[in-house]
Design a protein around this motif. Structure first.
Motif, mmCIF file in Angstrom:
data_model
loop_
_atom_site.group_PDB
_atom_site.id
_atom_site.type_symbol
_atom_site.label_atom_id
_atom_site.label_comp_id
_atom_site.label_asym_id
_atom_site.label_seq_id
_atom_site.Cartn_x
_atom_site.Cartn_y
_atom_site.Cartn_z
ATOM 1 N N VAL A 171 -8.742 -2.195 -0.196
ATOM 2 C CA VAL A 171 -7.756 -1.386 -0.901
ATOM 3 C C VAL A 171 -7.757 0.026 -0.349
ATOM 4 C CG1 VAL A 171 -6.999 -0.495 -3.145
ATOM 5 C CG2 VAL A 171 -8.086 -2.758 -2.986
ATOM 6 N N GLY A 172 -6.576 0.556 -0.021
ATOM 7 C CA GLY A 172 -6.466 1.911 0.496
ATOM 8 C C GLY A 172 -5.317 2.677 -0.111
ATOM 9 N N ASP A 173 -5.480 3.989 -0.241
ATOM 10 C CA ASP A 173 -4.471 4.887 -0.787
ATOM 11 C C ASP A 173 -3.787 5.609 0.380
ATOM 12 O OD1 ASP A 173 -2.971 6.823 -2.061
ATOM 13 O OD2 ASP A 173 -4.588 7.509 -3.376
ATOM 14 N N HIS A 174 -2.511 5.304 0.624
ATOM 15 C CA HIS A 174 -1.826 5.960 1.740
ATOM 16 C C HIS A 174 -1.232 7.324 1.372
ATOM 17 C CE1 HIS A 174 1.972 4.891 -0.058
ATOM 18 N NE2 HIS A 174 2.031 3.651 0.389
ATOM 19 N N GLN A 175 -1.326 7.682 0.074
ATOM 20 C CA GLN A 175 -0.902 9.004 -0.398
ATOM 21 C C GLN A 175 0.572 9.294 -0.094
ATOM 22 O OE1 GLN A 175 -3.782 12.043 0.892
ATOM 23 N NE2 GLN A 175 -5.292 10.415 1.156
ATOM 24 N N ASN A 176 1.354 8.242 0.149
ATOM 25 C CA ASN A 176 2.778 8.371 0.486
ATOM 26 C C ASN A 176 3.005 9.172 1.766
ATOM 27 O OD1 ASN A 176 3.795 6.959 -1.884
ATOM 28 N ND2 ASN A 176 3.078 8.726 -3.041
ATOM 29 N N ARG A 177 2.024 9.114 2.668
ATOM 30 C CA ARG A 177 2.102 9.836 3.940
ATOM 31 C C ARG A 177 2.016 8.849 5.105
ATOM 32 N NH1 ARG A 177 -2.518 14.211 3.805
ATOM 33 N NH2 ARG A 177 -1.935 14.208 6.033
ATOM 34 N N PRO A 178 3.019 8.837 5.995
ATOM 35 C CA PRO A 178 2.985 7.902 7.119
ATOM 36 C C PRO A 178 1.757 8.050 7.999
ATOM 37 C CG PRO A 178 5.172 8.865 6.889
ATOM 38 C CD PRO A 178 4.278 9.604 5.948
#
Length: 415
Positions: free
Chosen positions: A79-86
Motif C-alpha cells: 500500500v502506498g500514498d501517492h499524495q496526488n502527485r505524479p
C-alpha cells in the motif's frame, strides 16, 4: 509510507512470520507461487474517503473471497500514498516493480498520476488495473496493452450526467474545472455532449487543485447566466464547491449544479439537506441489488470506522482483483507473472462477474464495460435510514455507456 514493511500487508503468507523462517527450499517454493499487488492511492488527502484505506479493505476482501490461498497461491498487498502527485506515484511505481517485485498496480485515483503509472507499467511489462482515475485517454490516446480501465471514465460520466442535464433543459453551461488531467478531460467530454445536444458552453474557469475557496469562481458562474454549472472536479473539491454554492444561494437563483463525478462518501459528508436533488452517475451502489448488499455486508467491518459504505472506486478494486486472481489461478503463478500483456489478454478473453460490479466484459482497448446508473440524491424525508441516499433514475446498457472503441483512437490496436 515509504518503508516497505510499513506498506506491506500479507495475505496467505502471513503465517510465516508467526512461526519463524521457512526452510530455504520451502521459502523458494512459496516465493515462486506469490503474486504482489500494489494499491496506489490517496491515503491522507482529499480522496482518502473515496479510495484510501477503503480500497485496501476491498482488495483484502477480494483475496479472501477468491479462494486462491486455499489453492496454494500467496498474495501480498503493498500500500502506498501517492499524495496526488505524479512524481511521487511514478517513484513508488518504479520502486515497487524494480525492487519489490510487484506484479500489479491497482486503483490510482488522480488522472495525472495514473497516466504516469500507465507509461511505467507498459515499459516494465507489468499490469495496471485502474479503478479510480477517470481520464478516458487511458483507452484513447494513452492506451496500453498492459492496462485495464475498470470502473468509470470521463466519457461515461459526461454522457450520463451531462446528457441528463441537457435533456432536462440545461442547455447553457459554465464549468468549474479542477486544473489537472482529470478535470480537463471531464470538461472536454461533457462539453462535447452539451454541444451535440444543441446546448452551449458559455464560460468556465480552471480552479487550483486541490481547492478550498470557490466563492470567486461561483460569482463568475452566476454572472455568466448559465443554467448549469458543471463541476468537473471530485472528492473534497466537489464537496467544497457544493457547500459554497449552497451558502452563496446559487441554486436558489435557479442555477442547477451538475456534479459530474460524485461518490456516496461525498453525499455522506454533505448531508441530504444540502445534497438532495443532485444527480450523479455511478457503476456501483451498495444498495443496488442483493449481490451488492451481500458484498457490502462482508467488507463493511473492515471499512474505515466500520460504517463507511464502499463507493464505486473501492468496489472496482474488489472486482478487478477478483478477476485478476481468477486469471492467475487458471494460468498458474509463473505464467501470470512472466508477461503483463499475456495476463491482460487472458483477462480480456473471459467475462467478468462478481458481487460488487456484476457481469461485464473487457474490450480489446482495455475498457471494461458494464451498465452505468444515473441516480438522484434523496431528500431527508425520502431516506429510510443511514446511507439510504440514492434513487435510480435510469440505467444505460453496457454497450451504450462507454465511448465506442472505434472513436477512441487506441494506437496499439492498429499495430
Amino acid at each position: 509510507m515509504t518503508d516497505f514493511n510499513r506498506r506491506t500487508l500479507l495475505t496467505g503468507a502471513a503465517a510465516t512470520a508467526a512461526f519463524g523462517a521457512l526452510p530455504t527450499w520451502q521459502a523458494r517454493a512459496q516465493a515462486a507461487n506469490t503474486v504482489r499487488i500494489g494499491v496506489l492511492n490517496d491515503q491522507s488527502g482529499l480522496y482518502r474517503d473515496v479510495n484510501g484505506p477503503g480500497s485496501v479493505a476491498c482488495v483484502r476482501q477480494a483475496i479472501q473471497d477468491s479462494g486462491v490461498t486455499a489453492r496454494g497461491i500467496n498474495v501480498e498487498v503493498v500500500v502506498g500514498d501517492h499524495q496526488n502527485r505524479p512524481d511521487v506515484g511514478a517513484t513508488l511505481t518504479r520502486q515497487w516493480i524494480d525492487r519489490d517485485n510487484v506484479d500489479v498496480i491497482l486503483d490510482v485515483p488522480t488522472s495525472s498520476v495514473a497516466l504516469a503509472v500507465n507509461t511505467i507499467v507498459r515499459e516494465r511489462n507489468k499490469i495496471f488495473l485502474n479503478s479510480s482515475a477517470a481520464t478516458s485517454d487511458l483507452t484513447g490516446a494513452q492506451c496500453s496493452p498492459n492496462t485495464i480501465h475498470w470502473t468509470y471514465d470521463t466519457y461515461m460520466l459526461a454522457k450520463s450526467t451531462g446528457g441528463a442535464m441537457v435533456r432536462a433543459g440545461g442547455d447553457t453551461w459554465f464549468f468549474l474545472t479542477a486544473d489537472y488531467a482529470f478535470g480537463h478531460a471531464l470538461e472536454r467530454d461533457t462539453s462535447n455532449f452539451v454541444r451535440q445536444a444543441g446546448g452551449r458552453v458559455v464560460g468556465g474557469v480552471r480552479t487550483p487543485f486541490p481547492g478550498t475557496d470557490f466563492s470567486g469562481f461561483l460569482v463568475q458562474a452566476q454572472a455568466s447566466r448559465a443554467k448549469v454549472v458543471g463541476l468537473a472536479n471530485a472528492g473534497g473539491d466537489t464537496i467544497n464547491s457544493i457547500k459554497q454554492a449552497a451558502e452563496f444561494g446559487l441554486t436558489r437563483r435557479g442555477t442547477k449544479l451538475a456534479a459530474l463525478l460524485m461518490f456516496i462518501s461525498d453525499v455522506h459528508s454533505l448531508g441530504l439537506e444540502t445534497a438532495q436533488g443532485l444527480v450523479c452517475t455511478e457503476t456501483f451502489y451498495w444498495d443496488l441489488n442483493d449481490r451488492t448488499r451481500a458484498f457490502t455486508r462482508r467488507v463493511l467491518p473492515n471499512m474505515p470506522g466500520g460504517s463507511l459504505r464502499p463507493g464505486m472506486g473501492q468496489a472496482g478494486c474488489y472486482s478487478a482483483v477478483m478477476h485478476y486472481l481468477k486469471t492467475v489461478a487458471e494460468m498458474g503463478v509463473p505464467a501470470a507473472r512472466a508477461s503483463g500483456v499475456d495476463t491482460v489478454n487472458r483477462m480480456k478473453a473471459q467475462p467478468t462477474d462478481d458481487d460488487a460490479m456484476g457481469q461485464g466484459s473487457i474490450r480489446p482497448d482495455g475498457r471494461r464495460i458494464q451498465p452505468s446508473y444515473l441516480f438522484e440524491v434523496k431528500s431527508p424525508r425520502e431516506s429510510r435510514g443511514p446511507w439510504d441516499y440514492y434513487k435510480l433514475l435510469q440505467t444505460t446498457p453496457a454497450e451504450e455507456a462507454f465511448r465506442p472503441i472505434a472513436e477512441g483512437g487506441c494506437a496499439f490496436l492498429r499495430t
